[in-house]
Structures are given as C-alpha cells and as structure tokens.
Design a protein around this motif. Structure first.
Motif, PDB file in Angstrom:
ATOM      1  N   ASN A  71     -57.244  54.977  76.819  1.00 31.97           N
ATOM      2  CA  ASN A  71     -56.257  55.801  76.157  1.00 31.97           C
ATOM      3  C   ASN A  71     -54.908  55.328  76.720  1.00 31.97           C
ATOM      4  N   GLY A  72     -53.847  56.033  76.411  1.00 33.19           N
ATOM      5  CA  GLY A  72     -52.526  55.591  76.863  1.00 33.19           C
ATOM      6  C   GLY A  72     -52.452  55.498  78.384  1.00 33.19           C
ATOM      7  N   SER A 131     -52.131  57.906  71.305  1.00 39.89           N
ATOM      8  CA  SER A 131     -53.505  57.718  71.781  1.00 39.89           C
ATOM      9  C   SER A 131     -54.177  59.082  71.963  1.00 39.89           C
ATOM     10  N   THR A 132     -55.445  59.061  72.339  1.00 42.18           N
ATOM     11  CA  THR A 132     -56.214  60.311  72.414  1.00 42.18           C
ATOM     12  C   THR A 132     -55.760  61.209  73.556  1.00 42.18           C
ATOM     13  N   TYR A 191     -63.495  61.759  72.642  1.00 40.48           N
ATOM     14  CA  TYR A 191     -63.273  60.325  72.851  1.00 40.48           C
ATOM     15  C   TYR A 191     -62.474  60.099  74.120  1.00 40.48           C
ATOM     16  N   ASP A 192     -61.498  60.971  74.361  1.00 40.96           N
ATOM     17  CA  ASP A 192     -60.665  60.841  75.546  1.00 40.96           C
ATOM     18  C   ASP A 192     -61.507  61.048  76.805  1.00 40.96           C
ATOM     19  N   GLN A 193     -62.396  62.027  76.754  1.00 39.75           N
ATOM     20  CA  GLN A 193     -63.284  62.270  77.890  1.00 39.75           C
ATOM     21  C   GLN A 193     -64.187  61.055  78.115  1.00 39.75           C
ATOM     22  N   LEU A 194     -64.644  60.450  77.023  1.00 34.79           N
ATOM     23  CA  LEU A 194     -65.477  59.246  77.132  1.00 34.79           C
ATOM     24  C   LEU A 194     -64.696  58.127  77.820  1.00 34.79           C
ATOM     25  N   CYS A 195     -63.404  57.988  77.472  1.00 28.02           N
ATOM     26  CA  CYS A 195     -62.561  56.965  78.113  1.00 28.02           C
ATOM     27  C   CYS A 195     -62.527  57.175  79.624  1.00 28.02           C
ATOM     28  N   PHE A 208     -68.998  55.672  85.334  1.00 28.31           N
ATOM     29  CA  PHE A 208     -70.015  54.994  84.526  1.00 28.31           C
ATOM     30  C   PHE A 208     -69.527  53.659  84.003  1.00 28.31           C
ATOM     31  N   LYS A 209     -68.535  53.100  84.670  1.00 22.80           N
ATOM     32  CA  LYS A 209     -67.956  51.819  84.246  1.00 22.80           C
ATOM     33  C   LYS A 209     -69.032  50.741  84.177  1.00 22.80           C
TER      34      LYS A 209
END
Lengths: 106, 287
Positions: free
Chosen positions: A11-12, A41-42, A90-94, A101-102
């Motif tokens: 995200n940003g 961005s999200t 989606y932002d939380q996923l980022c 979890f990278k």
C-alpha cells in the motif's frame, strides 16, 4: 516453475520497502494526467502510477509494476478490480504479507 | 470405483490385511484418494506458488508433496493466466502467475463445456485454478481440473488470507493461539481477584508451568508475555484509545516501572504500539 520475480503486496505506506522491485497495489484513481494517474492506495495514501489505466476502468484497479520511489509505481499491468472491493481487507493482507508471513510470498 | 478396478476393496482385498488405501492416487488419472489416506490430502489446499516451490517430496517424483508437514495432492491457487497454448484439441498448457511465482499448468479437456470454459479465458485473466500437484522430469506442474475466471476480486484477497490461515493452522500456531486465548482471561482474573503469595519486593511473580501462550516467534520473558497477553485480550483490543499504563499496573499488580520496561521491550519487538499518547498502549493485531 519460477519464483525469481515476485510482486510484493504494497500500500502507500509499504511502498518504500520495495523501491526498485516489482510490486502490486490496488488503487482508486483520483486524477488522470497525461501518461500517469494519481491514485489512492488502500491505506488512503496518494501515490503516482505511471502509465495509462484501462478504458473503460472500474473504481478499483490493481497495478503491477516496479516501485520507482517511495510514492510512485511504473505500472506494467493494469487490472480492473471492480467498483466494489474490500480495500480494508486488502490493506490488512498487505501488512501480513510484508510482516510475519512474508516467507509465503517473497 | 467400478468393480473392474483391481484395487477395489470388495474384490481383491476383502478379508486380507493389505489396505487398499496404500495405492498412490497419482497413478490413476481419475481415481479419488481413499478416505483413510489422511483428511488433509482430500480437500483443496490453498497455496501460493512460492509454497509449492518450497514443498518437499518424500521420495521420487511419484511421491506426495508435503507442505507444513501435511500431504498435499490437490491444491487451489488464484493468479493470472499467461502463455496459453493449445497443443491439441484436448491438451491446453498455460502458466499461472500469482505474484509469488509462475507455474506451468496443464488442462486436459474432455467435454465441450470444458473446451468452452478454456476458450473464454485469455492471457491476463485472473483465474481460480483447482488441480493436482505433480512433478514431471524435475519440474513441478499443476494438472488443472477446474479453471474459472475470477469475477469478484475480493476472491483474490480471500485466497491469500486463506493460504496464511492454513499455514498457521498446520504449523500449529493457530491452535496454540486459541488455547492461549482461552486460558489468558482465567489467569489475569486469578491475578487480580485471588490472593497470591507476594515476594519480598511486594509484587507477585506468577508461574507459567501450565500456561502456553508462546505464540510470538521470539521467546518473550514471563512478565513481558503477561503484559502482552493482557493487551491482547479481545476486550482490550477493541478499546480504540488503548490501555493506560496505570491500568496495566493495577491489573497485573506490578509497579509501573516494571510495566514501562515490558512495554518498551514489546514496542521494540513490534508487538505493541502507543495509541492516543505515550501512556496508552495497544497490542498489534494478527496473532
């Protein structure tokens, strides 16, 4: 099979972590200029995306490209993600994909 | 399965000690694994291509893959379809790129509906692919039995969250987290309500013998864990303003300096953060 060229979820706020690397982000277009757009961005940060969005375009667009600096992406692929999209999820996923979890992604 | 199948339990192995479930599913193009093979290999395991690339194989190419200690045969992936090539009227090859990597896929089409389904999918389309993971001449491939275009893109977000969830579940962290969350309120409650022997310093040091909340990747000291656990209680997570240091000190019956030290350490580890001011803290979410 090839995992040499992954695209990091950003995200940003996370863009600065991947300058010079392939990234993916979902944006809402705020303003279109010649050859680039200003998107939100999200995480509600404005980023510049170089390139031309698809026509017609939906409210949310995913861009995949290279992070030029900490607030702009040179897009290679644009995908319409629809007019309704859960930007918060989606932002939380980022956050997760860049955090604990990278290793599942990059 | 039909009775012509020599491995049908009702014919060749009835009354015998040989378990029909020991057959390898990958040798049969359209067989389904027997239920006793293991619950986890029956469903579709959501994975990223990166996870597939790192999966281990117990033996040769015909053996099963293992991810997080779980046998993986059928997987579900979401990604962009590229390089579609129709090799023959029923053999379609393409690559799937999910942002973590690219994997070669094969789609055998036997019915008109399947052919139509593949015809409608062009390069650059996001698809949900369900298929069987196999290794052929050293290369990992997916033999797809279902390829469907994504229409609601929340499915993309969902898929990756699903991968993370299953990864956590299989790595047993999720079960520990759930177990820890159940015991936390009891422990905190017992600290504040029941009288406990105090040490000469005037504050109590609870024992952690029967208390497993080790969900953080780096081992935390007992007291740090206690502070973190308090902040991780769902009722405290919900408080937008965070929890004041004084409250933590009162609840844990510990001097505020000790709380401050723990908070400083937890903040450095990225497990807590200050909310409205330097005296209010919240736990980072995403156990």
């Amino acid at each position: 099979m090839d995992t040499s060229d992954p695209a990091a979820f950003v995200n940003g706020g996370l863009l600065h972590m991947h300058v010079g690397q392939k990234v993916r982000a979902v944006i809402q277009v705020i303003r279109s200029d010649v050859g680039s757009v200003v998107g939100k961005s999200t995480d509600d940060i404005q980023i510049i995306v170089k390139g031309s969005p698809p026509i017609p375009r939906t409210n949310y667009i995913e861009v995949i490209g290279v992070a030029v600096n900490d607030n702009s992406i040179r897009a290679e692929i644009w995908t319409n993600f629809g007019d309704t999209f859960d930007a918060y999820n989606y932002d939380q996923l980022c956050q997760l994909a860049n955090g604990w979890f990278k290793h599942l992604f990059l | 399965m039909s009775s012509n199948n020599p491995f049908d339990a009702t014919s060749a192995f009835s009354g015998g000690g040989f378990m029909p479930s020991q057959r390898q599913p990958s040798r049969f193009a359209d067989s389904t694994p027997s239920p006793s093979k293991g619950r986890d290999s029956q469903g579709l395991i959501p994975v990223t291509v990166k996870q597939i690339s790192e999966a281990s194989q117990s033996g040769d190419e015909k053996s099963n893959f293992t991810i997080n200690g779980v046998d993986v045969t059928n997987v579900t992936v979401v990604g962009m379809l590229f390089d579609k090539k129709v090799r023959s009227f029923n053999d379609i090859r393409f690559h799937l790129d999910d942002g973590t990597g690219r994997i070669e896929c094969i789609r055998w089409v036997t019915e008109n509906s399947e052919t139509r389904q593949m015809d409608e999918i062009d390069d650059g389309t996001y698809v949900r692919l369900n298929g069987h993971l196999q290794s052929f001449q050293g290369k990992r491939q997916l033999v797809a039995f279902s390829v469907r275009p994504v229409t609601n893109f929340d499915e993309v977000t969902f898929h990756y969250i699903d991968c993370i969830y299953l990864h956590l579940y299989n790595a047993k962290l999720l079960t520990q987290c759930q177990g820890g969350a159940l015991t936390q309120p009891q422990l905190i409650e017992s600290l504040s309500n029941t009288p406990v022997h105090t040490t000469s310093n005037g504050y109590q040091t609870p024992s952690f013998n029967n208390f497993t909340v080790d969900v953080s990747p780096d081992g935390l000291k007992g007291f740090d864990k206690l502070v973190l656990n308090y902040l991780q209680q769902p009722s405290n997570i919900e408080r937008e303003m965070g929890v004041h240091l004084k409250e933590i000190s009162q609840q844990l019956k510990s001097p505020i300096e000790k709380i401050k030290d723990a908070i400083e350490f937890l903040e450095k580890e990225g497990l807590v953060y200050s909310s409205i001011d330097d005296y209010h803290y919240k736990a980072v979410e995403g156990c």
